[in-house]
Design an enzyme around this catalytic site. Structure first.
Site, PDB file in Angstrom:
ATOM      1  N   LYS A 268       0.830  -1.210   0.000  1.00 38.55           N
ATOM      2  CA  LYS A 268       0.000   0.000   0.000  1.00 38.55           C
ATOM      3  C   LYS A 268       0.864   1.259   0.000  1.00 38.55           C
ATOM      4  CE  LYS A 268      -2.072  -1.119   3.877  1.00 38.55           C
ATOM      5  NZ  LYS A 268      -1.366  -2.372   4.184  1.00 38.55           N
TER       6      LYS A 268
ATOM      7  N   ARG B 222      11.755  -4.859   5.551  1.00 39.14           N
ATOM      8  CA  ARG B 222      11.554  -3.474   5.091  1.00 39.14           C
ATOM      9  C   ARG B 222      12.365  -2.455   5.905  1.00 39.14           C
ATOM     10  NH1 ARG B 222       5.517  -1.617   5.470  1.00 39.14           N
ATOM     11  NH2 ARG B 222       5.797  -2.551   7.515  1.00 39.14           N
TER      12      ARG B 222
ATOM     13  N   ARG C 201      -0.865  -8.465  13.078  1.00 37.86           N
ATOM     14  CA  ARG C 201      -1.456  -7.472  12.159  1.00 37.86           C
ATOM     15  C   ARG C 201      -2.250  -8.168  11.045  1.00 37.86           C
ATOM     16  NH1 ARG C 201       4.052  -4.686  11.198  1.00 37.86           N
ATOM     17  NH2 ARG C 201       3.097  -3.799   9.334  1.00 37.86           N
TER      18      ARG C 201
HETATM   19  P1  AP5 Z   1       4.814  -1.631   1.914  1.00 33.92           P
HETATM   20  O1  AP5 Z   1       4.442  -0.841   0.711  1.00 33.92           O
HETATM   21  O2  AP5 Z   1       5.575  -0.928   2.986  1.00 33.92           O
HETATM   22  O3  AP5 Z   1       3.531  -2.384   2.482  1.00 33.92           O
HETATM   23  P2  AP5 Z   1       2.222  -1.831   3.188  1.00 33.92           P
HETATM   24  O4  AP5 Z   1       1.060  -2.507   2.549  1.00 33.92           O
HETATM   25  O5  AP5 Z   1       2.217  -0.338   3.212  1.00 33.92           O
HETATM   26  O6  AP5 Z   1       2.445  -2.465   4.606  1.00 33.92           O
HETATM   27  P3  AP5 Z   1       2.401  -1.852   6.044  1.00 33.92           P
HETATM   28  O7  AP5 Z   1       3.111  -2.839   6.925  1.00 33.92           O
HETATM   29  O8  AP5 Z   1       2.894  -0.448   6.091  1.00 33.92           O
HETATM   30  O9  AP5 Z   1       0.874  -1.899   6.301  1.00 33.92           O
HETATM   31  P4  AP5 Z   1       0.202  -1.906   7.622  1.00 33.92           P
HETATM   32  O10 AP5 Z   1      -1.211  -1.783   7.162  1.00 33.92           O
HETATM   33  O11 AP5 Z   1       0.495  -3.033   8.523  1.00 33.92           O
HETATM   34  O12 AP5 Z   1       0.854  -0.653   8.376  1.00 33.92           O
HETATM   35  P5  AP5 Z   1       0.308   0.774   8.744  1.00 33.92           P
HETATM   36  O13 AP5 Z   1       1.442   1.690   8.812  1.00 33.92           O
HETATM   37  O14 AP5 Z   1      -0.860   1.153   7.894  1.00 33.92           O
HETATM   38  O15 AP5 Z   1       5.642  -2.901   1.424  1.00 33.92           O
HETATM   39  C1  AP5 Z   1       6.258  -3.767   2.364  1.00 33.92           C
HETATM   40  C2  AP5 Z   1       7.654  -4.173   1.858  1.00 33.92           C
HETATM   41  O16 AP5 Z   1       7.480  -5.039   0.744  1.00 33.92           O
HETATM   42  C3  AP5 Z   1       8.484  -2.989   1.379  1.00 33.92           C
HETATM   43  O17 AP5 Z   1       9.810  -3.185   1.792  1.00 33.92           O
HETATM   44  C4  AP5 Z   1       8.371  -3.033  -0.144  1.00 33.92           C
HETATM   45  O18 AP5 Z   1       9.602  -2.595  -0.766  1.00 33.92           O
HETATM   46  C5  AP5 Z   1       8.125  -4.494  -0.423  1.00 33.92           C
HETATM   47  N1  AP5 Z   1       7.170  -4.661  -1.512  1.00 33.92           N
HETATM   48  C6  AP5 Z   1       6.078  -3.922  -1.783  1.00 33.92           C
HETATM   49  N2  AP5 Z   1       5.441  -4.380  -2.868  1.00 33.92           N
HETATM   50  C7  AP5 Z   1       6.157  -5.445  -3.298  1.00 33.92           C
HETATM   51  C8  AP5 Z   1       6.014  -6.355  -4.381  1.00 33.92           C
HETATM   52  N3  AP5 Z   1       5.007  -6.244  -5.265  1.00 33.92           N
HETATM   53  N4  AP5 Z   1       6.952  -7.334  -4.509  1.00 33.92           N
HETATM   54  C9  AP5 Z   1       7.979  -7.438  -3.628  1.00 33.92           C
HETATM   55  N5  AP5 Z   1       8.173  -6.589  -2.595  1.00 33.92           N
HETATM   56  C10 AP5 Z   1       7.273  -5.618  -2.425  1.00 33.92           C
HETATM   57  O19 AP5 Z   1      -0.288   0.518  10.207  1.00 33.92           O
HETATM   58  C11 AP5 Z   1       0.575   0.225  11.296  1.00 33.92           C
HETATM   59  C12 AP5 Z   1      -0.245   0.151  12.573  1.00 33.92           C
HETATM   60  O20 AP5 Z   1      -0.878   1.432  12.825  1.00 33.92           O
HETATM   61  C13 AP5 Z   1      -1.424  -0.847  12.582  1.00 33.92           C
HETATM   62  O21 AP5 Z   1      -0.986  -2.150  12.893  1.00 33.92           O
HETATM   63  C14 AP5 Z   1      -2.351  -0.215  13.619  1.00 33.92           C
HETATM   64  O22 AP5 Z   1      -1.919  -0.494  14.923  1.00 33.92           O
HETATM   65  C15 AP5 Z   1      -2.190   1.272  13.375  1.00 33.92           C
HETATM   66  N6  AP5 Z   1      -3.177   1.798  12.409  1.00 33.92           N
HETATM   67  C16 AP5 Z   1      -2.892   2.335  11.165  1.00 33.92           C
HETATM   68  N7  AP5 Z   1      -4.036   2.727  10.560  1.00 33.92           N
HETATM   69  C17 AP5 Z   1      -5.047   2.420  11.423  1.00 33.92           C
HETATM   70  C18 AP5 Z   1      -6.466   2.564  11.355  1.00 33.92           C
HETATM   71  N8  AP5 Z   1      -7.069   3.083  10.271  1.00 33.92           N
HETATM   72  N9  AP5 Z   1      -7.201   2.145  12.414  1.00 33.92           N
HETATM   73  C19 AP5 Z   1      -6.623   1.618  13.505  1.00 33.92           C
HETATM   74  N10 AP5 Z   1      -5.283   1.450  13.639  1.00 33.92           N
HETATM   75  C20 AP5 Z   1      -4.501   1.845  12.605  1.00 33.92           C
END
Ligand code: AP5
Length: 226
Positions: free
Chosen positions: A21, A135, A180
């Site tokens: 994402k 990552r 997660r």
């Molecule tokens: P990356 O693009 O970083 O993945 P992502 O989908 O953004 O994953 P996140 O871990 O950031 O998502 P998340 O939803 O757990 O975290 P968030 O910060 O929202 O890609 C990952 C890696 O893979 C990278 O190194 C990339 O280079 C590689 N990659 C990408 N695409 C690839 C491909 N096609 N092939 C190979 N490699 C690839 O949330 C964190 C925490 O915040 C949550 O756990 C929660 O506690 C809280 N939180 C956030 N939003 C909310 C909400 N709305 N409500 C409640 N709590 C929330």
């Protein structure tokens, strides 16, 4: 359909941790002049700043659970009112619960907007642990990298800004990533059916390489902005 020439377009990226994402949102931001709004980034900034919301969010995030809708909504609402969101926004990591989806509908209705497109990034669970655990990001500009899948062209130097300092997230370990994923399937995956029923859902195979996924995502966005 909302008139995206006069009201900001709203895109949602849905997908489990590691689906890509953040990676894809940043690319769409550059290509289309949209603004990425990541609730994860906004919450991490609140934690780093030591605000009241950040203090409450910290332990929940480190355990891999979801922060309360109340905190997340307050943070997002403020950010959506900023003038740089005029052309449109890419919501990355929001909504994550049925309550957040309903609250978003209410928020958008008050400004004459609506959700234009929801892109569900379809992946298998097991490889997501490796994506998340490998990552890291540039400490200066936030550009994302991966130990195996995306390394800087010159080792130790950020491609984008030349920075030499990199960091890893506190919740990027196998155990928390598992929690997660569980939270995603229990609370967020049901939103796929919610938005399908509204006729705004697109699906993309996000197991493909980053460039292929980017092409598919751009095609979805072009349908709305064309
Ligand atoms: P990356 O693009 O970083 O993945 P992502 O989908 O953004 O994953 P996140 O871990 O950031 O998502 P998340 O939803 O757990 O975290 P968030 O910060 O929202 O890609 C990952 C890696 O893979 C990278 O190194 C990339 O280079 C590689 N990659 C990408 N695409 C690839 C491909 N096609 N092939 C190979 N490699 C690839 O949330 C964190 C925490 O915040 C949550 O756990 C929660 O506690 C809280 N939180 C956030 N939003 C909310 C909400 N709305 N409500 C409640 N709590 C929330």
């Amino acid at each position: 359909m909302a008139d995206v020439t006069t009201t900001p377009a709203v895109f949602i990226l849905l997908g489990p941790p590691g689906a890509g994402k953040g990676t894809q949102a940043r690319m769409l931001e550059e290509t289309f002049g949209l603004v990425q709004l990541s609730t994860g980034d906004l919450l991490r900034a609140a934690v780093a700043a030591g605000t009241e919301a950040g203090k409450q969010a910290k332990a929940v995030m480190e355990a891999g659970g979801l922060v309360s809708d109340e905190i997340v909504l307050a943070i997002l609402k403020d950010r959506m009112a900023d003038p740089d969101t005029k052309r449109g926004v890419i919501l990355d990591g929001f909504p994550r619960t049925a309550g957040q989806a309903e609250a978003l509908d209410g928020l958008l209705a008050s400004t004459g907007q609506r959700v234009n497109s929801v892109i569900s990034m379809e992946v298998e669970d097991a490889p997501m642990i490796a994506r998340v655990a490998g990552r890291y990001t540039c400490a200066a500009c936030g550009e994302g990298y991966h130990d195996a899948f995306k390394q800087p062209a010159t080792a130790g130097v950020c491609d984008k800004c030349g920075g030499a300092d990199f960091k890893r997230r506190a919740d990027d370990n196998a155990e928390t990533a598992g929690a997660r994923l569980t939270a995603y399937h229990a609370q967020t995956a049901p939103l796929i059916a919610y938005y399908k029923g509204r006729g705004v859902l697109e699906t993309v195979d996000a197991m493909a390489d980053i460039a292929s996924v980017a092409g598919a995502m751009q095609a979805c966005v072009k349908q709305v902005l064309a």
